[in-house]
Design a protein around this motif. Structure first.
Motif, short mmCIF file in Angstrom:
data_model
loop_
_atom_site.label_atom_id
_atom_site.label_comp_id
_atom_site.label_asym_id
_atom_site.label_seq_id
_atom_site.Cartn_x
_atom_site.Cartn_y
_atom_site.Cartn_z
N ASP A 245 17.02 1.16 -0.36
CA ASP A 245 18.30 0.93 0.32
C ASP A 245 18.45 1.78 1.57
OD1 ASP A 245 18.28 3.15 -1.44
OD2 ASP A 245 20.46 3.29 -1.36
N LYS A 246 17.54 2.71 1.79
CA LYS A 246 17.62 3.60 2.95
C LYS A 246 16.55 3.27 3.99
CE LYS A 246 19.65 7.45 0.38
NZ LYS A 246 19.53 8.88 0.02
N HIS A 247 16.06 2.07 3.97
CA HIS A 247 15.02 1.68 4.92
C HIS A 247 15.56 1.66 6.35
CE1 HIS A 247 11.87 -0.32 2.07
NE2 HIS A 247 12.20 0.91 1.71
N ARG A 248 14.70 1.98 7.28
CA ARG A 248 15.07 2.07 8.69
C ARG A 248 14.44 0.96 9.53
NH1 ARG A 248 14.23 8.58 9.68
NH2 ARG A 248 15.05 9.27 7.67
N GLY A 249 13.61 0.15 8.93
CA GLY A 249 12.97 -0.93 9.67
C GLY A 249 11.82 -0.47 10.54
N ASP A 250 11.26 0.71 10.29
CA ASP A 250 10.17 1.23 11.12
C ASP A 250 8.81 0.90 10.51
OD1 ASP A 250 10.03 2.97 9.00
OD2 ASP A 250 10.71 4.73 10.11
N PHE A 251 7.76 1.46 11.12
CA PHE A 251 6.38 1.24 10.70
C PHE A 251 6.18 1.63 9.24
CE2 PHE A 251 1.95 2.36 10.21
CZ PHE A 251 1.23 1.57 11.11
N LEU A 252 6.71 2.78 8.85
CA LEU A 252 6.55 3.27 7.48
C LEU A 252 7.23 2.34 6.49
CD1 LEU A 252 5.56 5.43 5.54
CD2 LEU A 252 7.63 6.75 6.04
N ASP A 253 8.39 1.81 6.85
CA ASP A 253 9.08 0.87 5.97
C ASP A 253 8.25 -0.38 5.72
OD1 ASP A 253 11.34 2.28 5.41
OD2 ASP A 253 12.63 1.28 6.85
N GLN A 254 7.71 -0.93 6.80
CA GLN A 254 6.96 -2.17 6.64
C GLN A 254 5.70 -1.98 5.82
OE1 GLN A 254 6.11 -4.41 10.22
NE2 GLN A 254 4.67 -5.75 9.16
N ILE A 255 4.97 -0.92 6.09
CA ILE A 255 3.71 -0.73 5.37
C ILE A 255 3.95 -0.37 3.91
CG2 ILE A 255 3.31 1.74 5.82
CD1 ILE A 255 0.39 0.97 6.52
N SER A 256 5.03 0.39 3.63
CA SER A 256 5.34 0.73 2.24
C SER A 256 5.82 -0.51 1.48
CB SER A 256 6.38 1.84 2.17
OG SER A 256 7.59 1.45 2.79
N SER A 257 6.56 -1.37 2.16
CA SER A 257 7.01 -2.61 1.54
C SER A 257 5.85 -3.56 1.27
CB SER A 257 8.04 -3.29 2.44
OG SER A 257 8.43 -4.54 1.91
N ASP A 258 4.91 -3.61 2.21
CA ASP A 258 3.76 -4.50 2.07
C ASP A 258 2.82 -4.07 0.96
OD1 ASP A 258 4.72 -6.07 4.10
OD2 ASP A 258 3.36 -5.29 5.64
N MET A 259 2.93 -2.83 0.51
CA MET A 259 2.08 -2.35 -0.58
C MET A 259 2.31 -3.15 -1.86
SD MET A 259 2.22 1.79 -0.04
CE MET A 259 1.26 2.14 -1.52
N ASP A 260 3.51 -3.71 -1.99
CA ASP A 260 3.82 -4.49 -3.19
C ASP A 260 3.21 -5.89 -3.13
OD1 ASP A 260 5.40 -2.42 -4.21
OD2 ASP A 260 7.15 -3.09 -3.08
N LYS A 261 2.80 -6.30 -1.92
CA LYS A 261 2.27 -7.66 -1.76
C LYS A 261 0.78 -7.69 -1.47
CE LYS A 261 5.27 -8.16 1.53
NZ LYS A 261 6.02 -8.71 2.68
N GLU A 262 0.26 -6.63 -0.85
CA GLU A 262 -1.13 -6.62 -0.43
C GLU A 262 -1.94 -5.64 -1.28
OE1 GLU A 262 -1.95 -8.81 1.52
OE2 GLU A 262 -0.25 -9.29 2.82
N LYS A 263 -2.90 -6.16 -2.03
CA LYS A 263 -3.68 -5.34 -2.95
C LYS A 263 -4.54 -4.31 -2.25
CE LYS A 263 -3.91 -8.83 -6.60
NZ LYS A 263 -4.80 -9.66 -7.46
N PHE A 264 -4.94 -4.58 -1.00
CA PHE A 264 -5.83 -3.65 -0.30
C PHE A 264 -5.09 -2.41 0.21
CE2 PHE A 264 -4.34 -6.77 2.81
CZ PHE A 264 -3.85 -5.97 3.83
N LEU A 265 -3.76 -2.39 0.07
CA LEU A 265 -2.98 -1.24 0.53
C LEU A 265 -2.69 -0.28 -0.62
CD1 LEU A 265 -0.41 -2.96 2.95
CD2 LEU A 265 -2.43 -1.61 3.56
#
Length: 473
Positions: A245-265
């Motif tokens: 709920d405290k996401h800022r929409g930056d690079f770190l947000d996107q890559i941390s969110s994508d960890m749930d979808k991309e197995k290589f991360l």
């Protein structure tokens, strides 16, 4: 009897060492190796390549060997067999062979720092494509146009105001701090003003280890600095993932969110990927920025035209105090020529590294599979065949250069799919900095001359120290 045994062991040892040295100096090859020398076992010719050069010209290590062996020669650096190419035709050919004959290559010191696996170095790898995509998403042209340009200008205005309050500023280090703090804020939410960790200094120390032998031993400054950075990035990543709920929409947000979808991360790959992008985003550009100070101080005609163009831009505005717009940035023709010329001379990326995946025939020689190929972009950018008086700072030359000639001989950020995703971001930052500098400040080069110190990357012996004074209307 024991004397005979001892003598036999000595003979065996000498024979083994002799055989090992012979193999080192004469590597196996299904053909004829390019001419050159492998230097000493393990060390190779690294010490020669790392010697200080006090010129903006090609490093003496390269010039001497090109003169002796020709534009393509072999050597060994940081423990790896390497073919160095200053041949424009072959370098252009290589750029078309990624995924076929070559793949992205790194020195071992680089891979140890970033814990790069074999998969990451494969041309067209999933991770490389992903990192390029996410970097362009947050620092590409559209984001610069819609969001970052005014923020960059604000950062530059604030930084130069701070510099003007000091008796003297070492501009290479100070520029490095500015660039790092801005990039880190918009990548990972790092606030230099409130953080107790001076990350920019720690990253600068790590950068110095890239083309050397990083001693990652507990207790050393290098090990401690790397540990602090990685621990901090890992903690940031965990906090973001635990607080959606405290996401800022930056690079770190996107890559941390994508960890749930991309197995290589994985967590480790993400932490080191963030580390790598941060590392690449500030140090080389700060060197170019520092070089610009010296070049403009030595060429008052260029400084005068640069100032006139940017002051005219302000006069044409309805509101002189409004922020720099994207259309204004695109209209700054001479400013961008100054940026190009500084990039050409500074060679922010003096060479592109590729690894041969197959034996490669080239002009009667063979580059064995597995060898690193160092394609010298600096040789192209300093070639008298393309650039008249190549060591001269001449921004006006860009008015007459053909676009096709530029594309083949000017690659400060790489080429094609391997061009640095932050290329436009770096250009915009440099142009914006020059815009604010020449319209609001005067600066005095306290040393009156550039102290080039390539070792082998562009640096400045004793630094470049300037005094800044705000212009009065």
């Amino acid at each position: 009897m024991w004397a005979a045994v001892g003598l036999s062991l000595v003979v065996l040892l000498v024979t083994y060492i002799t055989h090992w040295i012979t193999q080192w100096r004469n590597p196996k090859c299904n053909g004829v190796l390019p001419p050159g020398s492998m230097g000493w076992p393990l060390v190779g010719e690294t010490l020669n390549a790392m010697t200080l050069s006090n010129s903006i010209d090609l490093h003496p290590f390269v010039k001497r060997r090109v003169t002796k062996y020709g534009p393509i020669f072999r050597t060994s650096l940081v423990g790896r067999p390497i073919v160095v190419s200053a041949d424009p035709e072959f370098n252009s050919y290589l750029s078309q062979q990624e995924g076929k004959l070559v793949e992205l290559g790194f020195f071992d010191s680089f891979t140890k720092i970033l814990k790069v696996s074999g998969e990451i170095t494969t041309a067209g790898s999933i991770i490389h494509k992903y990192l390029r995509s996410i970097t362009l998403n947050h620092f590409g042209a559209e984001t610069l146009k819609e969001k970052l340009l005014p923020l960059i200008e604000q950062m530059v205005v604030k930084t130069l105001a701070s510099w003007s309050s000091q008796a003297s500023v070492e501009v290479k280090h100070a520029s490095s701090v500015m660039l790092f703090n801005f990039g880190a804020k918009h990548m990972i939410g790092y606030d230099a003003e409130t953080s107790s960790d001076n990350l920019s200094n720690k990253f600068s120390e790590i950068m110095k280890s890239f083309l050397s032998f990083p001693l990652n031993v507990p207790g050393t400054a290098y090990h401690n600095g790397l540990k602090v950075i990685i621990t901090m990035l890992r903690d940031m990543l965990k906090k973001r993932r635990m607080s959606p709920d405290k996401h800022r929409g930056d690079f770190l947000d996107q890559i941390s969110s994508d960890m749930d979808k991309e197995k290589f991360l994985s967590e480790e790959s993400v932490v080191y990927a963030i580390f790598g992008v941060l590392l690449a985003g500030f140090e080389p550009v700060s060197s170019i920025m520092a070089l610009a100070f010296s070049l403009l101080a030595e060429h008052p005609a260029a400084l005068k035209e640069l100032t006139a163009e940017n002051e005219a831009l302000l006069k044409n505005r309805e509101n002189p105090n409004s922020s720099l717009t994207w259309d204004e940035y695109k209209s700054m023709t001479f400013t961008r020529q100054v940026v190009n010329e500084t990039l050409r001379l500074g060679n922010v990326a003096p060479a592109l590294l590729r690894r041969a995946v197959k034996d490669i025939p080239v002009k009667g020689f063979t580059i064995p599979a597995g060898w690193i190929i160092m394609a010298l972009t600096s040789a192209l950018q300093l070639s008298p065949n393309t650039f008249k008086d190549p060591l001269e700072f001449n921004p006006w030359r860009w008015k007459d250069l053909d676009s096709l000639v530029i594309s083949k001989n000017f690659m400060p950020f790489g080429r094609g799919s391997r061009q640095c995703a932050g290329a436009e971001y770096s250009r915009v930052f440099l142009a914006t900095f020059l815009h604010v500098l020449v319209t609001k400040y005067r600066y005095v080069d306290n040393d009156q001359r550039a102290r080039i110190a390539q070792n082998p990357m562009l640096g400045f012996r004793d630094g470049i120290h300037n005094k800044f004074e705000e212009k009065k209307n």
